[in-house]
Design a protein around this motif. Sequence first.
Motif, PDB file in Angstrom:
ATOM      1  N   ILE A  32      30.205  55.691  42.763  1.00  3.84           N
ATOM      2  CA  ILE A  32      31.380  54.980  43.251  1.00  3.84           C
ATOM      3  C   ILE A  32      32.364  54.458  41.995  1.00  3.84           C
ATOM      4  O   ILE A  32      32.044  54.384  40.963  1.00  3.84           O
ATOM      5  N   GLN A  33      33.689  54.066  42.372  1.00  2.57           N
ATOM      6  CA  GLN A  33      34.821  54.118  41.540  1.00  2.57           C
ATOM      7  C   GLN A  33      35.198  52.657  41.519  1.00  2.57           C
ATOM      8  O   GLN A  33      34.985  51.845  42.539  1.00  2.57           O
ATOM      9  N   ASN A  34      35.732  52.281  40.650  1.00  7.52           N
ATOM     10  CA  ASN A  34      36.657  50.875  40.710  1.00  7.52           C
ATOM     11  C   ASN A  34      35.536  49.708  40.753  1.00  7.52           C
ATOM     12  O   ASN A  34      36.209  48.708  41.145  1.00  7.52           O
ATOM     13  N   VAL A  35      34.240  49.757  40.460  1.00  3.44           N
ATOM     14  CA  VAL A  35      33.581  48.800  40.451  1.00  3.44           C
ATOM     15  C   VAL A  35      32.738  48.603  39.141  1.00  3.44           C
ATOM     16  O   VAL A  35      32.591  49.864  38.502  1.00  3.44           O
TER      17      VAL A  35
ATOM     18  N   ASN B 260      39.750  45.105  32.495  1.00  2.53           N
ATOM     19  CA  ASN B 260      40.488  46.010  33.478  1.00  2.53           C
ATOM     20  C   ASN B 260      40.534  45.408  34.878  1.00  2.53           C
ATOM     21  O   ASN B 260      39.408  45.515  35.651  1.00  2.53           O
ATOM     22  N   PRO B 261      41.263  44.625  35.258  1.00  2.00           N
ATOM     23  CA  PRO B 261      40.954  43.900  36.237  1.00  2.00           C
ATOM     24  C   PRO B 261      41.195  44.434  37.629  1.00  2.00           C
ATOM     25  O   PRO B 261      40.862  43.936  38.723  1.00  2.00           O
ATOM     26  N   ARG B 262      41.541  45.848  37.807  1.00  2.00           N
ATOM     27  CA  ARG B 262      41.192  46.640  38.648  1.00  2.00           C
ATOM     28  C   ARG B 262      40.083  46.984  38.954  1.00  2.00           C
ATOM     29  O   ARG B 262      39.605  47.113  40.455  1.00  2.00           O
ATOM     30  N   VAL B 263      39.166  46.715  38.299  1.00  2.00           N
ATOM     31  CA  VAL B 263      37.665  46.891  38.487  1.00  2.00           C
ATOM     32  C   VAL B 263      37.103  45.787  39.213  1.00  2.00           C
ATOM     33  O   VAL B 263      37.093  44.593  38.617  1.00  2.00           O
ATOM     34  N   LEU B 264      36.352  45.827  40.273  1.00  2.00           N
ATOM     35  CA  LEU B 264      35.670  44.770  41.051  1.00  2.00           C
ATOM     36  C   LEU B 264      34.283  44.704  40.400  1.00  2.00           C
ATOM     37  O   LEU B 264      33.437  45.429  40.248  1.00  2.00           O
TER      38      LEU B 264
ATOM     39  N   LEU C 205      30.705  38.417  43.397  1.00  2.00           N
ATOM     40  CA  LEU C 205      31.677  39.449  43.308  1.00  2.00           C
ATOM     41  C   LEU C 205      32.891  38.819  42.459  1.00  2.00           C
ATOM     42  O   LEU C 205      33.356  37.749  42.593  1.00  2.00           O
ATOM     43  N   VAL C 206      33.246  39.515  41.321  1.00  6.03           N
ATOM     44  CA  VAL C 206      34.555  38.952  40.308  1.00  6.03           C
ATOM     45  C   VAL C 206      35.479  39.815  40.535  1.00  6.03           C
ATOM     46  O   VAL C 206      35.632  40.909  40.098  1.00  6.03           O
ATOM     47  N   ASP C 207      36.546  39.325  41.065  1.00  9.36           N
ATOM     48  CA  ASP C 207      38.110  39.840  41.366  1.00  9.36           C
ATOM     49  C   ASP C 207      38.912  39.409  40.287  1.00  9.36           C
ATOM     50  O   ASP C 207      39.371  38.332  40.196  1.00  9.36           O
ATOM     51  N   GLY C 208      39.534  40.367  39.496  1.00  5.16           N
ATOM     52  CA  GLY C 208      40.543  40.047  38.369  1.00  5.16           C
ATOM     53  C   GLY C 208      41.888  40.468  38.805  1.00  5.16           C
ATOM     54  O   GLY C 208      42.789  40.153  37.980  1.00  5.16           O
ATOM     55  N   ARG C 209      41.961  40.891  39.958  1.00  6.86           N
ATOM     56  CA  ARG C 209      43.494  41.105  40.238  1.00  6.86           C
ATOM     57  C   ARG C 209      44.487  40.072  40.292  1.00  6.86           C
ATOM     58  O   ARG C 209      45.634  40.203  39.851  1.00  6.86           O
ATOM     59  N   GLN C 210      44.009  38.789  40.437  1.00  2.35           N
ATOM     60  CA  GLN C 210      44.877  37.423  40.333  1.00  2.35           C
ATOM     61  C   GLN C 210      44.931  37.053  39.224  1.00  2.35           C
ATOM     62  O   GLN C 210      45.616  35.860  39.050  1.00  2.35           O
ATOM     63  N   ILE C 211      44.272  37.469  38.347  1.00  2.00           N
ATOM     64  CA  ILE C 211      44.138  36.923  36.829  1.00  2.00           C
ATOM     65  C   ILE C 211      45.780  36.619  36.292  1.00  2.00           C
ATOM     66  O   ILE C 211      46.569  37.449  36.339  1.00  2.00           O
ATOM     67  N   LYS C 212      46.043  35.351  35.789  1.00  2.00           N
ATOM     68  CA  LYS C 212      47.359  35.040  35.240  1.00  2.00           C
ATOM     69  C   LYS C 212      47.541  35.276  33.996  1.00  2.00           C
ATOM     70  O   LYS C 212      48.614  35.675  33.402  1.00  2.00           O
ATOM     71  N   ASP C 213      46.492  34.844  33.264  1.00  2.00           N
ATOM     72  CA  ASP C 213      46.932  34.955  31.608  1.00  2.00           C
ATOM     73  C   ASP C 213      45.283  35.127  31.090  1.00  2.00           C
ATOM     74  O   ASP C 213      44.177  34.648  31.593  1.00  2.00           O
ATOM     75  N   THR C 214      45.204  35.643  29.884  1.00  2.00           N
ATOM     76  CA  THR C 214      44.308  35.553  28.942  1.00  2.00           C
ATOM     77  C   THR C 214      44.555  35.925  27.755  1.00  2.00           C
ATOM     78  O   THR C 214      45.602  36.316  27.182  1.00  2.00           O
ATOM     79  N   ASN C 215      43.552  35.581  26.700  1.00  2.00           N
ATOM     80  CA  ASN C 215      43.712  35.705  25.272  1.00  2.00           C
ATOM     81  C   ASN C 215      43.300  37.009  24.631  1.00  2.00           C
ATOM     82  O   ASN C 215      43.053  36.943  23.428  1.00  2.00           O
ATOM     83  N   LEU C 216      42.760  37.854  25.626  1.00  2.00           N
ATOM     84  CA  LEU C 216      41.833  38.855  25.197  1.00  2.00           C
ATOM     85  C   LEU C 216      42.331  39.779  24.111  1.00  2.00           C
ATOM     86  O   LEU C 216      41.594  40.084  23.127  1.00  2.00           O
ATOM     87  N   THR C 217      43.510  40.265  24.246  1.00  2.00           N
ATOM     88  CA  THR C 217      44.180  41.067  22.978  1.00  2.00           C
ATOM     89  C   THR C 217      44.621  40.239  21.885  1.00  2.00           C
ATOM     90  O   THR C 217      44.893  40.713  21.027  1.00  2.00           O
ATOM     91  N   GLN C 218      44.534  38.901  21.981  1.00  2.00           N
ATOM     92  CA  GLN C 218      45.217  38.153  20.775  1.00  2.00           C
ATOM     93  C   GLN C 218      43.981  37.535  19.877  1.00  2.00           C
ATOM     94  O   GLN C 218      44.275  37.374  18.755  1.00  2.00           O
TER      95      GLN C 218
END
Length: 316
Positions: A183-186, A208-212, A240-253
């Motif tokens: 199965i893809q994208n989970v 990777n917010p595309r992944v559920l 279930l954790v859905d990241g498609r609506q994430i507005k902001d993160t400090n992940l890369t900082q």
Amino acid sequence: MNNVLGKLIIIGGAVDKGSFTEVSYDENIANNLNFFETGILRRIIRESKHGEESRIEVITTASVIPREVGPQYVKAFEYLKAKNVGLMYIERREQAHDPEILARIQAADVVMFTGGDQLRLTSILGGTKFHDIILEKFKNEEFVYAGTSAGAAAASNNMIYQGSSSEALLKGEVKITSGLSLIQNVIIDTHFVQRGRIGRLFQAVVGNPRVLGIGLGEDTGLLITGDGRMEAIGSGLVILVDGRQIKDTNLTQVELGKPISINNLVVHVMSMYDTFDLNTQQMEIHNSQYHIPLMTAVEDEGEKKASPQPSPKERE
């Protein structure tokens, strides 16, 4: 999973020793294999092509105690009246190319992968003829892939293989690699509620917010069909954790080892019989309190107007 004829049944666990990064698991697991999944195992039989006559192969590759775990699953399936159950001990990659083993897997209607270490499972089976046959059967036949714990975590194309629960929202603490790609994208995590792994899934999704993200509690599973419909089975919870609506993160900082911030991460909680459509990303609660339509204020006012008013004498 569109245009797939097979079914995926992933189970949260409760029968394995946990991953090699966790140390707080039962010492004497062989005496504690309670088949919490009796209902789930029965559902596996029911969803299979020939029911109780289906050929079921139990595969213990992920386990470090395969000769203790495997026979217990065989007994459980036989207790549920399955008449054609086999057991495969595949412990080296060359075994996954053995003609006799390949013939058996080609003839199977169901494979049941036990728990243990998902990295062991993928490193032994990934890219072998055995793996190719499973993918082919899953796509083109009424074939059931069932997996508990490690067997569930390895089913997707993205797989969490390491990461302590307590440090999971520190950058770099969660390790992800490729799974068996049914199965893809989970991305799937198991023993989810009991081992406090929600932070692991948060980190996997924010990268990777595309992944559920799918978190399976113990005594809990998901039945996923080729049309992308997921149904919760068993007595526990699916997160279930859905990241498609994430507005902001400090992940890369932030530096490795520092806490991760996430704004607007969406979480759903499923229990038995609830469904989620992977295509529309919509969840339906089976026993919703809103299934009975409520009378609206306008309807309520209309009823009042339509009701005959009591006469002055009646009011007295």
